[in-house]
Write a protein that holds these residues in place. Structure first.
Motif, PDB file in Angstrom:
ATOM      1  N   MET A   1      28.468 -45.871-112.840  1.00  0.00           N
ATOM      2  CA  MET A   1      27.947 -46.019-111.305  1.00  0.00           C
ATOM      3  C   MET A   1      26.814 -45.641-110.946  1.00  0.00           C
ATOM      4  O   MET A   1      26.635 -44.371-111.393  1.00  0.00           O
ATOM      5  CB  MET A   1      28.963 -45.500-110.459  1.00  0.00           C
ATOM      6  CG  MET A   1      28.454 -46.104-108.989  1.00  0.00           C
ATOM      7  SD  MET A   1      29.716 -46.129-107.972  1.00  0.00           S
ATOM      8  CE  MET A   1      29.914 -44.404-108.193  1.00  0.00           C
ATOM      9  N   LYS A   2      25.760 -46.570-111.115  1.00  0.00           N
ATOM     10  CA  LYS A   2      24.417 -45.248-110.448  1.00  0.00           C
ATOM     11  C   LYS A   2      23.890 -45.541-108.936  1.00  0.00           C
ATOM     12  O   LYS A   2      24.232 -46.899-108.635  1.00  0.00           O
ATOM     13  CB  LYS A   2      23.168 -45.877-111.511  1.00  0.00           C
ATOM     14  CG  LYS A   2      21.571 -44.871-111.539  1.00  0.00           C
ATOM     15  CD  LYS A   2      21.274 -44.999-112.360  1.00  0.00           C
ATOM     16  CE  LYS A   2      20.479 -47.296-112.870  1.00  0.00           C
ATOM     17  NZ  LYS A   2      19.545 -47.309-113.556  1.00  0.00           N
ATOM     18  N   LEU A   3      23.913 -44.797-108.523  1.00  0.00           N
ATOM     19  CA  LEU A   3      22.869 -44.695-107.371  1.00  0.00           C
ATOM     20  C   LEU A   3      21.460 -45.249-106.990  1.00  0.00           C
ATOM     21  O   LEU A   3      20.582 -44.086-107.761  1.00  0.00           O
ATOM     22  CB  LEU A   3      23.534 -43.517-106.143  1.00  0.00           C
ATOM     23  CG  LEU A   3      23.144 -43.363-105.007  1.00  0.00           C
ATOM     24  CD1 LEU A   3      23.201 -45.168-104.333  1.00  0.00           C
ATOM     25  CD2 LEU A   3      23.476 -42.383-104.110  1.00  0.00           C
ATOM     26  N   ILE A   4      20.559 -45.526-106.325  1.00  0.00           N
ATOM     27  CA  ILE A   4      19.490 -46.227-106.312  1.00  0.00           C
ATOM     28  C   ILE A   4      18.976 -45.337-105.427  1.00  0.00           C
ATOM     29  O   ILE A   4      19.332 -46.219-104.347  1.00  0.00           O
ATOM     30  CB  ILE A   4      18.977 -47.238-107.069  1.00  0.00           C
ATOM     31  CG1 ILE A   4      19.399 -47.749-108.739  1.00  0.00           C
ATOM     32  CG2 ILE A   4      17.403 -47.194-106.912  1.00  0.00           C
ATOM     33  CD1 ILE A   4      19.036 -49.152-109.096  1.00  0.00           C
ATOM     34  N   PHE A   5      18.141 -44.847-105.073  1.00  0.00           N
ATOM     35  CA  PHE A   5      16.682 -44.309-103.581  1.00  0.00           C
ATOM     36  C   PHE A   5      15.805 -44.465-103.655  1.00  0.00           C
ATOM     37  O   PHE A   5      14.647 -44.408-104.480  1.00  0.00           O
ATOM     38  CB  PHE A   5      17.661 -42.294-103.817  1.00  0.00           C
ATOM     39  CG  PHE A   5      16.741 -41.744-103.012  1.00  0.00           C
ATOM     40  CD1 PHE A   5      16.956 -42.148-100.953  1.00  0.00           C
ATOM     41  CD2 PHE A   5      15.506 -41.398-102.929  1.00  0.00           C
ATOM     42  CE1 PHE A   5      15.782 -41.617-100.617  1.00  0.00           C
ATOM     43  CE2 PHE A   5      14.237 -40.473-101.977  1.00  0.00           C
ATOM     44  CZ  PHE A   5      14.959 -40.855-100.461  1.00  0.00           C
ATOM     45  N   VAL A   6      15.861 -45.667-102.903  1.00  0.00           N
ATOM     46  CA  VAL A   6      13.798 -46.131-102.799  1.00  0.00           C
ATOM     47  C   VAL A   6      13.653 -45.405-101.369  1.00  0.00           C
ATOM     48  O   VAL A   6      13.633 -45.372-100.425  1.00  0.00           O
ATOM     49  CB  VAL A   6      14.425 -47.376-102.361  1.00  0.00           C
ATOM     50  CG1 VAL A   6      12.937 -47.969-102.106  1.00  0.00           C
ATOM     51  CG2 VAL A   6      15.431 -48.379-103.776  1.00  0.00           C
ATOM     52  N   GLY A   7      12.577 -44.903-101.551  1.00  0.00           N
ATOM     53  CA  GLY A   7      12.184 -43.925-100.495  1.00  0.00           C
ATOM     54  C   GLY A   7      10.520 -43.652-100.627  1.00  0.00           C
ATOM     55  O   GLY A   7       9.824 -44.178-101.763  1.00  0.00           O
ATOM     56  N   ASP A   8       9.644 -43.184 -99.911  1.00  0.00           N
ATOM     57  CA  ASP A   8       8.183 -42.563 -99.750  1.00  0.00           C
ATOM     58  C   ASP A   8       8.507 -40.959 -99.212  1.00  0.00           C
ATOM     59  O   ASP A   8       8.680 -41.323 -98.763  1.00  0.00           O
ATOM     60  CB  ASP A   8       7.552 -43.522 -98.723  1.00  0.00           C
ATOM     61  CG  ASP A   8       5.935 -43.263 -99.854  1.00  0.00           C
ATOM     62  OD1 ASP A   8       5.695 -41.830 -99.026  1.00  0.00           O
ATOM     63  OD2 ASP A   8       5.527 -44.805 -99.395  1.00  0.00           O
ATOM     64  N   PRO A   9       7.163 -40.258-100.149  1.00  0.00           N
ATOM     65  CA  PRO A   9       7.419 -39.361 -98.985  1.00  0.00           C
ATOM     66  C   PRO A   9       7.207 -38.811 -98.062  1.00  0.00           C
ATOM     67  O   PRO A   9       6.967 -37.821 -96.964  1.00  0.00           O
ATOM     68  CB  PRO A   9       7.196 -37.703-100.492  1.00  0.00           C
ATOM     69  CG  PRO A   9       7.073 -38.826-101.494  1.00  0.00           C
ATOM     70  CD  PRO A   9       7.074 -40.472-101.367  1.00  0.00           C
ATOM     71  N   MET A  10       6.460 -39.836 -97.444  1.00  0.00           N
ATOM     72  CA  MET A  10       5.440 -39.516 -96.618  1.00  0.00           C
ATOM     73  C   MET A  10       5.901 -40.660 -94.963  1.00  0.00           C
ATOM     74  O   MET A  10       5.618 -40.881 -94.420  1.00  0.00           O
ATOM     75  CB  MET A  10       3.557 -39.917 -96.719  1.00  0.00           C
ATOM     76  CG  MET A  10       3.036 -38.866 -96.966  1.00  0.00           C
ATOM     77  SD  MET A  10       1.443 -39.234 -97.850  1.00  0.00           S
ATOM     78  CE  MET A  10       0.648 -39.591 -96.040  1.00  0.00           C
TER      79      MET A  10
END
Length: 210
Positions: A1-10
């Protein structure tokens, strides 16, 4: 199982979610976490005017109320001719991945968040990004200097790989940041979109693991 985090530092909601994301990763050390850079406002050419500043301050107040994250409002208000382009900082996180694939990208991601939201640094400036990135990698025990970081950040490879992250974000159908996906048995499903609690995410992950 893998968790994928999608984001932007700003992204301010991603900044508010930093503590929750760290809690999840620390509570489940065996869980593989993939960081995907979303490009919230990648390539923007719009100068942040007074109305834009007030709009963001409104978001910041809501994030602060919900998460307790601290913001340097004075630094935002003092900015002149600032273009809110998030591609450079996304590419900086990708650069850290390219230089040290084993580095904890959540920690690096957090270093750029703090630089922008707390220290009030210009995270659209190449040299500023190189200094932050090199410092974050050094703190993790990797021997990287700012010049080396800047060289990779400026490369065609870094630009290409960053665009690949943006393309993956689109393929995943991300509608808001931060977003969490779970990859299980070769299938990827949305776990959450927007700010959520670490406890809620952990409960879902443990249920899926079982």
């Amino acid at each position: 199982m893998k968790l994928i985090f999608v984001g932007d530092p700003m992204c301010s909601w991603c900044y508010g979610f930093q503590r929750e994301m760290t809690t999840i990763a620390e509570a489940m050390p065996a869980l593989e976490v993939q960081v995907v850079l979303g490009g919230l406002a990648a390539g923007s050419t719009q100068v942040l005017d007074d109305a834009g500043k007030q709009f963001r301050l409104g978001h910041w107040a809501r994030v602060e109320q919900l998460s307790g994250a601290q913001f340097n409002r004075e630094a935002l208000l003092a900015r002149k001719n600032f273009v809110y382009d998030t591609e450079p900082v996304c590419r900086a996180v990708v650069t850290a991945r390219l230089i040290e694939p084993s580095a904890n990208l959540l920690t690096v991601f957090g270093a750029f968040q703090r630089a922008f939201y707390v220290d009030g640094l210009d995270t659209t400036d190449a040299k500023v990004l190189a200094a932050i990135g090199a410092s974050a990698l050094k703190a993790a025990g990797f021997d990287v200097d700012a010049d080396a970081f800047l060289s990779v950040w400026s490369s065609e490879e870094a630009v290409r790989v960053t665009r690949e992250d943006f393309a993956l974000t689109r393929r995943l159908g991300v509608s808001g940041f931060p977003s969490l996906f779970v990859e299980l048995n070769g299938k990827i499903g949305l776990l959450s979109s927007g700010y959520t609690s670490a406890a809620s995410v952990q409960q879902t992950l443990m249920r899926l693991a079982a």
